[in-house]
Motif scaffolding. Structure first.
Motif, mmCIF file in Angstrom:
data_model
loop_
_atom_site.group_PDB
_atom_site.id
_atom_site.type_symbol
_atom_site.label_atom_id
_atom_site.label_comp_id
_atom_site.label_asym_id
_atom_site.label_seq_id
_atom_site.Cartn_x
_atom_site.Cartn_y
_atom_site.Cartn_z
ATOM 1 N N LYS A 150 -13.255 82.206 42.442
ATOM 2 C CA LYS A 150 -12.361 81.647 41.618
ATOM 3 C C LYS A 150 -13.072 80.638 40.561
ATOM 4 N N ILE A 151 -13.951 79.918 40.945
ATOM 5 C CA ILE A 151 -14.831 79.240 40.071
ATOM 6 C C ILE A 151 -15.335 80.236 38.797
ATOM 7 N N ALA A 152 -15.943 81.117 39.273
ATOM 8 C CA ALA A 152 -16.593 82.026 38.339
ATOM 9 C C ALA A 152 -15.241 82.622 37.278
ATOM 10 N N GLU A 153 -14.487 82.969 37.904
ATOM 11 C CA GLU A 153 -13.079 83.421 37.138
ATOM 12 C C GLU A 153 -12.829 82.261 36.104
ATOM 13 N N ALA A 154 -12.760 81.092 36.333
ATOM 14 C CA ALA A 154 -12.394 80.004 35.580
ATOM 15 C C ALA A 154 -13.303 80.005 34.571
ATOM 16 N N GLU A 155 -14.697 79.879 34.750
ATOM 17 C CA GLU A 155 -15.821 79.965 33.810
ATOM 18 C C GLU A 155 -15.527 81.072 32.702
ATOM 19 N N ARG B 261 -9.077 82.210 27.502
ATOM 20 C CA ARG B 261 -7.980 82.456 28.342
ATOM 21 C C ARG B 261 -7.757 81.001 28.699
ATOM 22 N N LEU B 262 -8.480 80.200 28.951
ATOM 23 C CA LEU B 262 -8.199 78.968 29.272
ATOM 24 C C LEU B 262 -8.801 77.769 28.388
ATOM 25 N N SER B 263 -8.232 76.696 28.167
ATOM 26 C CA SER B 263 -9.229 75.666 27.401
ATOM 27 C C SER B 263 -9.979 74.981 28.195
ATOM 28 N N PRO B 264 -11.085 74.362 27.507
ATOM 29 C CA PRO B 264 -12.115 73.831 28.427
ATOM 30 C C PRO B 264 -11.701 72.833 29.278
ATOM 31 N N GLU B 265 -10.643 72.187 28.915
ATOM 32 C CA GLU B 265 -10.172 71.038 29.673
ATOM 33 C C GLU B 265 -9.537 71.592 31.151
ATOM 34 N N ALA B 266 -8.588 72.649 30.758
ATOM 35 C CA ALA B 266 -7.977 73.162 31.856
ATOM 36 C C ALA B 266 -9.170 74.041 33.003
ATOM 37 N N SER B 267 -9.999 74.564 32.245
ATOM 38 C CA SER B 267 -11.020 75.245 33.266
ATOM 39 C C SER B 267 -11.622 74.508 33.840
ATOM 40 N N ASP B 268 -12.100 73.258 33.373
ATOM 41 C CA ASP B 268 -13.055 72.090 34.119
ATOM 42 C C ASP B 268 -12.020 71.709 35.171
ATOM 43 N N ALA B 269 -11.005 71.350 34.886
ATOM 44 C CA ALA B 269 -9.930 70.608 36.076
ATOM 45 C C ALA B 269 -9.767 71.714 37.178
ATOM 46 N N ALA B 270 -9.726 73.059 36.834
ATOM 47 C CA ALA B 270 -9.545 73.936 37.875
ATOM 48 C C ALA B 270 -10.950 74.082 38.726
ATOM 49 N N ILE B 271 -12.115 74.191 37.999
ATOM 50 C CA ILE B 271 -13.487 74.127 38.649
ATOM 51 C C ILE B 271 -13.704 72.901 39.669
ATOM 52 N N LEU B 272 -13.397 71.737 39.075
ATOM 53 C CA LEU B 272 -13.590 70.498 39.790
ATOM 54 C C LEU B 272 -12.806 70.485 40.927
ATOM 55 N N ARG B 273 -11.477 70.991 40.973
ATOM 56 C CA ARG B 273 -10.587 70.892 42.077
ATOM 57 C C ARG B 273 -10.942 71.663 43.100
ATOM 58 N N THR C 42 -21.326 73.169 45.109
ATOM 59 C CA THR C 42 -22.038 72.819 44.066
ATOM 60 C C THR C 42 -21.859 73.787 42.930
ATOM 61 N N THR C 43 -21.535 73.087 41.813
ATOM 62 C CA THR C 43 -21.179 73.754 40.513
ATOM 63 C C THR C 43 -21.695 72.978 39.237
ATOM 64 N N ARG C 44 -21.162 73.573 38.017
ATOM 65 C CA ARG C 44 -21.796 72.858 36.839
ATOM 66 C C ARG C 44 -21.292 71.438 36.916
ATOM 67 N N LEU C 45 -20.043 71.084 37.707
ATOM 68 C CA LEU C 45 -19.569 69.759 37.434
ATOM 69 C C LEU C 45 -19.727 69.134 38.623
ATOM 70 N N THR C 46 -20.209 69.473 39.986
ATOM 71 C CA THR C 46 -20.165 68.691 41.093
ATOM 72 C C THR C 46 -21.799 68.923 41.636
ATOM 73 N N SER C 47 -22.424 68.110 42.380
ATOM 74 C CA SER C 47 -23.570 68.044 42.911
ATOM 75 C C SER C 47 -23.598 67.568 44.255
ATOM 76 N N LEU C 48 -24.658 67.928 45.162
ATOM 77 C CA LEU C 48 -24.741 67.271 46.490
ATOM 78 C C LEU C 48 -25.698 66.206 46.420
ATOM 79 N N VAL C 49 -25.407 65.072 47.060
ATOM 80 C CA VAL C 49 -26.227 63.906 47.018
ATOM 81 C C VAL C 49 -26.306 63.489 48.475
ATOM 82 N N ALA C 50 -27.755 63.035 48.889
ATOM 83 C CA ALA C 50 -28.000 62.567 50.262
ATOM 84 C C ALA C 50 -28.845 61.298 50.163
#
Length: 749
Positions: free
Chosen positions: A612-617, A624-636, A644-652
Motif C-alpha cells: 500500500k505504501i508503494a502504491e501511494a508513492e 493520482r494523489l497530491s504530495p500531501e495526500a500521498s505523504d499522509a497515507a504513507i505516514l499513517r 521504515t519508510t521515506r517518512l519514518t525511521s527506527l531509533v534506539a
C-alpha cells in the motif's frame, strides 16, 4: 659605448682627510647602510623559525601520507576522513543474515556487528542495501548485555532523538530509508575497543517466474551517479534550480579499490527453506552453497566458504519436484482489526500460439563507467542475442548512452541483414566510460513517431545496472511519456539497482529481468525474448465476494508468460471468493478461488502495508494523489504497522550516558567494497587514491644570449669615500643581528 660620469671635483695635489670634507650623500649612506644590515639580521633571525615550521609541516604530511598508504595497501588499519578532516580508523563491520522462507514469504534477520578497535569514541554510519520490497519493521541495539528495542517515529523526530542521545554520550542507533532498497544505520558512542550489534528484521514476498522461485539478498550498495541540474535549468532558475538528487550525500559512501584493499564487511548466511511443496532443484548462480535436506519440502542453505565478501547480490532459486508446481496459492494471517490474505496466481499459457505480431523494438544499452568490466560484456552479449531474435517484419533501433547518447539510426529500420550487421558492429565497439545520464536516452526511446500504428507492438529493452540517484525523474518521465510503448528492464551486473528496475518496469507496463553472472546471459535473455514474443495477460480484474476488502494494487498490471499475480488484501474475515478475469492473447480467462481454503501464513499483514505504501508513492509520481495526500497515507500506514519508510525511521537509545564528559566523538562513514566485476578506474577515473603528483619544476625559457660590445677603458675618479664609517657601523649592526639570530634559535628549540 658605455660611459661613466667623471668626478665633479677637480684634481688636487694636496691629499685631504676623508673626514675633512665628506663626500656628498654621506648622510644618506650612513642611514642606508645600517638599514640594510638590520634587514639582513632580521632575515637571518626569521629563517630558522620558518625552517623549523617547514620541517614540522613536512613531518605531519609524511605521517598523513604514511597513514593513507596503510589505508590503501591493505596492511594494518583502514583510515577514513572524519568530519573534522583528520584521518581516523573506521569501525570494523561484519554481518550475518538468517532468513526463513515460509511458502510465499520470507522473514530475514540481519545482524550488523560494529567493532571499534581504536582508543577513540566513535560514531559509524553504514550504507547498505535491502530488497526493494522489504518491509523493515524491527531494529534492536545490543550493547554488552543490554538490548534496546527501537521505536518507529517520524523521520525528523527520530533524527532529533538520535542527535540528542549522541550529544549526551548515550549509545544510540538510527535506521533511515534513503531509497526503498537503500538504508543507513548510524551508531553513536561506540566505546574504545567495544563491539556493538544492530539487528534488523524485515518481511518480503517470494516471487515465482515460470515455475522458478527466487530469493535475492543485496549485500553492497553500488556507487550511484547523481546528475546535476541541467545547464538550461541552472541558467534560468539560478541557485534555486531544483536538484534532481537533493539527498546525493546520503546515498554515497567511501568505496575501496579492490586492487589496493582486501575485501571488507564479511557476510555469513543461513536460509531455512520451507517451500510448502516437494522440492526439486535448489541452487545459487552467484555463490557456492551447501544444501542440507531436512525433508521433502525443506532445506537448509549455508555458504560453502563460511563467510563471503559483501560485493555482490546473493541469489537462491528453487523449483518444485516434477508435476508439483502449484499454480494457485492462498494464505491468511490474523492481524489487528481483521485478517490479511495473499493470493499468488499464475495464469495459464495460451492454448494455442498466437499469430506473430510485427514489433518495433528499441534497444537501449548503458555504456557508462559503472558498466566497465564484466557488466559491459554481459550487456553487449545480451543485446546481440536480442538482435538475433528479431523476425522478418520487425523494425528496430539501438541507443547507447553514458554522459551523452547516440542513436544508431535516424529512425526505426527493418530488421534486415545489412542493418543488423551494422548494429552488431556498433554494439561490439562499445566501451564503458563516463557518467550515467539516463533521462535523455530514455525519452528518446519513448518518443513514438507513429502512435497511430496500433497493429504493431512497440517494445523498449533497456540494459543497465541502474546505478543512478535520480530514480524519481526516471519514473515521472515513463509515466508521462510512455504512450503505447512497453518497457522491459534488464538489470546487468553483480549489484543492480533493483528499485529502479522493478518500478521502471511497473510504470512501463513491462517486466524486469536480472542477469547477474555471465552464464545467465543466454538463458535469461532468451526467456525475456520469449515473453516479448508471447501474448500478455491483459485487462486483469480482481473481485471479492465480500464487501469492505482493501486490496493492492487497485490497478492490476499486465502479466507476461510465466509471471504470477501477487495480490495482498485486508478484510474483516477471510471468507467468500476471489474472482480473477482477464484476456490471454485476446481469449477471455477467468479463475474463481475459494478463500476458505487459504493456508496459514506469516508476515502477510506487513506485506500488505508495504504494498500500500508503494502504491501511494506511485500515485504521487503519476499525479493520482497530491504530495500531501500521498505523504499522509504513507505516514499513517508506516506508524500503524511499524515500518521504515521515506517518512519514518527506527531509533534506539540506551538510557545511560556512557561517553565521559569532554571525551571527543569522531564520526566516519564505513567503507564499501566495489561490486564484483566493476572496474574501479572506469567509475572513479585513472589514478584514484594515488599519491598526488609532484609539483612541476620551474624551468627558464631558452633565450638567446645577449652580446655586448667591448667597452673602451674608462679612467675612474680617485676621490675620497665614506667607506670606513659605513664598514664600522655595518659590522656593529651585523653582530647585533647575529646575537638576535642565536637568541631566536634558543627560544625556538
Amino acid at each position: 659605448m658605455l660611459s661613466l660620469p667623471l668626478s665633479p671635483f677637480p684634481p688636487s695635489s694636496h691629499p685631504r682627510s676623508p673626514l675633512a670634507c665628506p663626500a656628498p650623500g654621506l648622510t644618506r649612506n650612513l642611514l642606508l647602510g645600517p638599514l640594510i644590515a638590520l634587514l639582513l639580521a632580521l632575515v637571518a633571525g626569521i629563517a630558522p623559525a620558518r625552517a623549523q615550521e617547514t620541517r614540522a609541516q613536512e613531518t605531519r604530511a609524511q605521517e598523513t601520507r604514511a597513514q593513507e598508504t596503510r589505508a590503501q595497501d591493505g596492511s594494518g588499519t583502514l583510515l577514513l576522513r572524519s568530519e573534522g578532516g583528520a584521518p581516523v580508523e573506521a569501525p570494523r563491520l561484519k554481518a550475518d543474515a538468517a532468513i526463513t522462507v515460509s511458502g510465499p514469504t520470507a522473514r530475514a534477520t540481519i545482524t550488523q556487528v560494529f567493532r571499534n578497535t581504536t582508543a577513540e569514541w566513535v560514531e559509524g554510519t553504514y550504507l547498505f542495501p535491502l530488497p526493494e520490497d522489504a518491509a523493515v519493521d524491527t531494529m534492536k541495539l545490543v550493547v554488552g548485555d543490554r538490548v534496546i528495542v527501537a521505536e518507529i517515529r517520524e523521520r525528523e523526530a527520530a533524527r532529533r532523538v538520535y542527535e540528542a542521545a549522541k550529544a549526551e554520550g548515550k549509545a544510540a542507533a538510527l535506521t533511515e530509508q534513503q531509497r526503498p532498497n537503500l538504508f543507513t544505520n548510524a551508531v553513536a558512542n561506540i566505546g574504545p575497543g567495544e563491539t556493538v550489534l544492530v539487528q534488523l528484521e524485515y518481511q518480503q514476498p517470494v516471487r515465482p517466474t515460470a515455475g522458478i522461485y527466487a530469493l535475492r539478498l543485496p549485500t553492497v550498495a553500488a556507487p550511484r551517479y547523481s546528475p546535476a541540474p541541467s545547464a538550461v535549468t541552472s541558467v534560468v532558475e539560478g541557485p534555486s534550480a531544483a536538484d534532481p538528487v537533493p539527498d546525493r550525500q546520503k546515498i554515497a559512501a567511501p568505496v575501496l579499490d579492490p586492487a589496493r584493499r582486501a575485501p571488507v564487511n564479511p557476510l555469513t548466511l543461513t536460509i531455512d527453506l520451507k517451500a510448502g511443496f516437494p522440492l526439486g532443484q535448489v541452487r545459487s548462480a552467484t555463490h557456492a552453497i551447501r544444501v542440507e535436506e531436512l525433508s521433502g519440502s525443506e532445506r537448509r542453505i549455508t555458504l560453502a566458504d563460511g563467510a563471503t565478501a559483501a560485493d555482490r547480490d546473493f541469489e537462491l532459486t528453487w523449483t518444485a519436484a516434477p508435476g508439483e508446481t502449484p499454480s494457485v496459492g492462498l494464505f491468511r494471517e490474523r492481524v489487528a482489526g481483521g485478517e490479511a490474505v495473499l493470493a499468488v496466481v499464475t495464469p495459464p499459457e495460451a492454448a494455442s500460439p498466437a499469430a506473430p505480431v510485427p514489433r518495433d523494438v528499441v534497444f537501449v544499452i548503458d555504456n557508462s563507467g559503472s558498466m566497465g568490466g564484466a557488466s559491459m560484456r554481459q550487456a553487449k552479449a545480451s543485446l546481440l542475442i536480442g538482435l538475433d531474435r528479431l523476425r522478418s517484419g520487425d523494425r528496430f533501433n539501438v541507443i547507447r548512452f553514458d554522459h551523452s547518447f547516440d542513436t544508431l539510426f535516424p529512425d526505426l529500420v527493418p530488421a534486415v541483414e545489412t542493418h543488423l550487421d551494422r548494429a552488431k558492429r556498433f554494439v561490439a565497439g562499445l566501451e564503458a566510460s563516463g557518467g550515467t545520464e539516463m533521462l535523455a536516452p530514455l525519452r528518446a526511446a519513448l518518443r513514438d513517431a507513429t502512435p497511430e500504428e496500433t497493429g504493431r507492438l512497440r517494445q523498449i529493452v533497456f540494459l543497465t545496472d541502474g546505478a543512478i540517484g535520480n530514480e524519481a525523474q526516471i519514473f515521472s518521465a515513463i509515466a508521462a511519456e510512455r504512450g503505447r510503448s512497453r518497457l522491459f528492464m534488464v538489470g546487468i551486473g553483480s549489484a543492480p539497482n533493483g528499485y529502479l528496475m522493478s518500478h521502471a518496469a511497473e510504470f512501463g507496463q513491462g517486466s524486469f529481468t536480472q542477469i547477474g553472472t555471465p552464464d545467465q546471459v543466454t538463458e535469461r535473455m532468451r526467456a525475456l525474448l520469449v515473453k516479448l514474443e508471447s501474448p500478455a495477460v491483459t485487462d486483469l480484474t480482481a473481485t471479492f465476494s465480500e464487501p469492505g476488502v482493501d486490496a493492492t494494487p487497485t490497478r492490476l498490471p499486465d502479466l507476461y508468460r510465466g509471471e504470477p499475480l501477487i495480490l495482498p488484501a485486508r478484510m474483516r474475515a477471510v471468507r467468500g471468493t476471489l474472482t480473477l478475469t482477464g484476456r490471454i492473447g485476446g481469449t477471455p480467462w477467468q479463475a474463481v478461488l475459494s478463500l476458505d481454503t487459504a493456508e496459514a501464513g506469516t508476515g502477510i499483514g506487513k506485506l500488505w502495508a508495504r504494498a500500500k505504501i508503494a502504491e501511494a508513492e506511485t500515485a504521487r509520481l503519476t499525479g493520482r494523489l497530491s504530495p500531501e495526500a500521498s505523504d499522509a497515507a504513507i505516514l499513517r500506514l508506516a506508524l500503524d504497522h511499524g515500518l521504515t519508510t521515506r517518512l519514518t525511521s527506527l531509533v534506539a537509545v540506551d538510557a545511560t550516558p556512557r561517553r565521559p564528559e569532554g571525551a571527543r566523538l569522531v564520526s566516519t562513514d564505513l567503507p564499501l567494497n566495489l561490486p564484483a566485476g566493476w572496474d574501479f578506474a572506469s567509475v572513479f577515473g585513472e589514478g584514484e587514491a594515488q599519491p598526488l603528483p609532484a609539483p612541476p619544476r620551474q624551468r627558464r625559457a631558452a633565450t638567446p644570449a645577449t652580446q655586448f660590445a667591448a667597452a673602451q677603458p674608462v679612467a675612474l675618479p680617485q676621490t675620497a669615500t665614506d667607506f670606513e664609517i659605513r664598514a664600522w657601523l655595518g659590522g656593529v649592526l651585523l653582530a647585533l643581528g647575529l646575537c638576535l639570530s642565536l637568541r631566536r634559535r634558543r627560544v625556538a628549540a
